[in-house]
Design an enzyme around this catalytic site. Structure first.
Site, PDB file in Angstrom:
ATOM      1  N   ALA A  98       0.710  -1.259  -0.061  1.00  0.00           N
ATOM      2  CA  ALA A  98       0.115  -0.012   0.004  1.00  0.00           C
ATOM      3  C   ALA A  98       0.749   1.386   0.081  1.00  0.00           C
ATOM      4  O   ALA A  98       0.414   2.360  -0.478  1.00  0.00           O
ATOM      5  CB  ALA A  98      -1.017   0.115   1.182  1.00  0.00           C
ATOM      6  N   THR A  99       2.036   1.304   0.674  1.00  0.00           N
ATOM      7  CA  THR A  99       2.946   2.282   0.440  1.00  0.00           C
ATOM      8  C   THR A  99       3.237   2.887  -0.886  1.00  0.00           C
ATOM      9  O   THR A  99       3.288   3.814  -1.440  1.00  0.00           O
ATOM     10  CB  THR A  99       4.162   1.936   1.142  1.00  0.00           C
ATOM     11  OG1 THR A  99       4.077   1.850   2.744  1.00  0.00           O
ATOM     12  CG2 THR A  99       5.047   3.213   1.394  1.00  0.00           C
ATOM     13  N   SER A 229      -3.225  -3.862   0.680  1.00  0.00           N
ATOM     14  CA  SER A 229      -2.065  -4.253   0.966  1.00  0.00           C
ATOM     15  C   SER A 229      -2.266  -5.621   1.458  1.00  0.00           C
ATOM     16  O   SER A 229      -3.247  -5.842   2.272  1.00  0.00           O
ATOM     17  CB  SER A 229      -1.377  -3.543   2.157  1.00  0.00           C
ATOM     18  OG  SER A 229      -0.414  -4.052   2.642  1.00  0.00           O
ATOM     19  N   HIS A 231      -0.750  -7.791   3.049  1.00  0.00           N
ATOM     20  CA  HIS A 231      -0.368  -8.474   4.388  1.00  0.00           C
ATOM     21  C   HIS A 231      -1.476  -7.925   5.461  1.00  0.00           C
ATOM     22  O   HIS A 231      -1.337  -8.432   6.679  1.00  0.00           O
ATOM     23  CB  HIS A 231       0.994  -8.222   4.651  1.00  0.00           C
ATOM     24  CG  HIS A 231       1.177  -6.748   5.241  1.00  0.00           C
ATOM     25  ND1 HIS A 231       1.281  -6.341   6.554  1.00  0.00           N
ATOM     26  CD2 HIS A 231       1.917  -5.497   4.493  1.00  0.00           C
ATOM     27  CE1 HIS A 231       1.682  -5.093   6.681  1.00  0.00           C
ATOM     28  NE2 HIS A 231       1.950  -4.667   5.409  1.00  0.00           N
ATOM     29  N   THR A 269       9.455  -7.073 -12.893  1.00  0.00           N
ATOM     30  CA  THR A 269       9.132  -8.263 -13.228  1.00  0.00           C
ATOM     31  C   THR A 269       8.136  -8.709 -12.080  1.00  0.00           C
ATOM     32  O   THR A 269       8.095  -8.509 -10.914  1.00  0.00           O
ATOM     33  CB  THR A 269      10.222  -9.338 -12.996  1.00  0.00           C
ATOM     34  OG1 THR A 269      11.144  -9.149 -14.060  1.00  0.00           O
ATOM     35  CG2 THR A 269       9.622 -10.780 -13.164  1.00  0.00           C
ATOM     36  N   CYS A 354       7.910   4.959  18.141  1.00  0.00           N
ATOM     37  CA  CYS A 354       9.082   4.455  18.757  1.00  0.00           C
ATOM     38  C   CYS A 354      10.185   5.291  17.802  1.00  0.00           C
ATOM     39  O   CYS A 354      10.363   4.390  16.933  1.00  0.00           O
ATOM     40  CB  CYS A 354       9.566   3.118  19.186  1.00  0.00           C
ATOM     41  SG  CYS A 354       8.746   2.573  20.503  1.00  0.00           S
TER      42      CYS A 354
END
Ligand SMILES: *Cc1c(COP(=O)(O)O)cnc(C)c1O
Length: 409
Positions: A98-99, A229, A231, A269, A354
């Site tokens: 998605a990035t 995305s 994942h 590819t 973080c």
């Protein structure tokens, strides 16, 4: 010495045997919004696309059977992804996630616009988009585009009226996420898209958090560009897609140049196994859409009921308009770092980013009105496909013990 720190003195295989003997226990995974494990059904299909006896070939190889077979499975996967969002397979462009899909949508649309508008133009986004939208937009701002960042309401929602009020004559692009990754709050992207089109603006939706959790439908034609995305819905990391509506007004310039793959939108590819994995994950997501979100929301609500009577806890995000798995909670009066370190039996996300040494409070939580202290004392629990009732009961007990201890109760 804590049980977990014992692990560093053992080899990996020894740790595994300790795990199976239940001497050490992995924390309960409640971070499905960060990433999901690959579904076994998906892993199986992917494994069949790697080795010589499988469908491993380059889908762009036109001169032999191996290539034709790879192309066939990749196109089947493209159709599966398209079906999940009500699109035509020809409107799906594979990306690395998605990035990249967000970068292609935003930079690609801006570059196409600039061809006929050398002075730049105006872009509207929400202030609580994922960094994968905010950073490309900031990059465009440095290169001459003007940007309006809409402040959400107390629940993290953006209203269509708010969007309409900021549109000016050279606004050409609007990007609003369907589900916020930290809060789970849902935006009415169909209504916002209708407003965008009323003013001839392109409309992009970051749908990374919504796929598999709520219905996404591009077929009414209100959405021009939509990022996915794999994942986040039990597919592999490293693959995603951008939906690009087939319409004369939707122009996107490539940002990655090479062999002209993906109709020139995105060269490189195609990773056969990754595409097949995302396709199968999309197919499963579509199959589970009627029952899975209901089951997950019930577990999530059970978790909230189990902890909501603790002192000074508050729900962050919309109480109803919220994706099934998300539960973002502020634990008032608790130090966020202490909280996270004490909840060692759970794998969850904190309300802080973080960065090296400092803990900076979440910009999303601050935008919906939380103080720095309350943002830092917030945790995101996210429930998913493999979460069990037993895990939730365990999490409730653990959270209660830890929070009561911090409050000296
Ligand atoms: C996870 C996520 C992204 C980034 O997706 P990747 O595939 O990891 O690059 C973008 N937007 C939102 C809302 C997300 O949740």
């Amino acid at each position: 010495m804590t049980i977990l720190s014992v692990a560093i003195f053992f080899s990996e295989s020894q740790v595994q045997s300790l795990e199976t003997a239940n001497i050490i226990r992995k924390p309960v995974y409640l971070d499905y919004a960060a990433t999901t494990p690959v579904a076994p059904e998906v892993a199986e299909r992917m494994a069949a696309c790697l080795t010589l006896d499988g469908t491993f070939a380059n889908p762009a190889s036109r001169s032999h059977l191996y290539g034709w077979q790879a192309e066939e499975v990749v196109e089947e996967a493209r159709a599966q992804v398209a079906a999940l969002i009500g699109a035509d397979a020809r409107e799906v462009v594979w990306t690395s996630g998605a990035t990249e899909a967000n970068n292609l949508a935003l930079k690609g649309a801006a570059e196409a616009w600039r061809e006929s508008h050398p002075d730049g133009g105006h872009i509207i986004v929400s202030a609580i988009e994922h960094k994968a939208v905010l950073d490309p937009v900031a990059w465009l701002e440095q290169r001459g585009f003007r940007v309006t960042r809409l402040q959400p309401d107390h629940y993290g929602q953006i209203s269509p009226q708010q969007v309409a009020a900021e549109i000016v004559s050279d606004t050409f692009l609007i990007s609003i996420m369907q589900v916020n990754n930290e809060l789970g709050t849902i935006n009415d992207v169909q209504a916002i898209g209708a407003i965008a089109h009323q003013y001839q603006c392109l409309f992009h939706v970051d749908a990374a958090q919504s796929a598999g959790k709520l219905a996404i439908d591009v077929s009414p034609g209100h959405i021009d560009l939509l990022s996915l995305s794999a994942h986040k819905f039990y597919g592999p990391k490293g693959i995603g897609a951008l939906y690009v509506r087939r319409h004369g007004d939707v122009k996107v310039k490539a940002i990655i140049h090479g062999g002209g793959h993906e109709r020139g939108f995105r060269s490189g590819t195609l990773p056969t196994h990754q595409c097949v994995g995302m396709g199968r994950a999309a197919e499963l997501a579509a199959q589970h859409l009627a029952d899975e979100p209901v089951r997950i929301a019930a577990l999530r609500d059970h978790l909230w009921r189990g902890i909501s009577d603790l002192p000074d806890v508050q729900l962050n995000g919309h109480p109803q308009d919220r994706a099934c798995g998300h539960l973002n909670v502020a634990f008032g009066g608790c130090n966020g770092e202490t909280l996270l370190l004490s909840l060692r039996e759970l794998a969850v996300s904190s309300g802080s980013a973080c960065n090296s040494a400092s803990l900076s409070p979440s910009y999303v939580l601050k935008a919906i009105g939380l103080t720095d202290a309350l943002a830092q004392a917030s945790l995101r629990f996210s429930v998913g496909r493999y979460t069990t009732q037993g895990e939730i009961d365990f999490a409730i007990e653990h959270i209660r013990q830890v929070v009561k201890k911090i409050h000296h109760l």
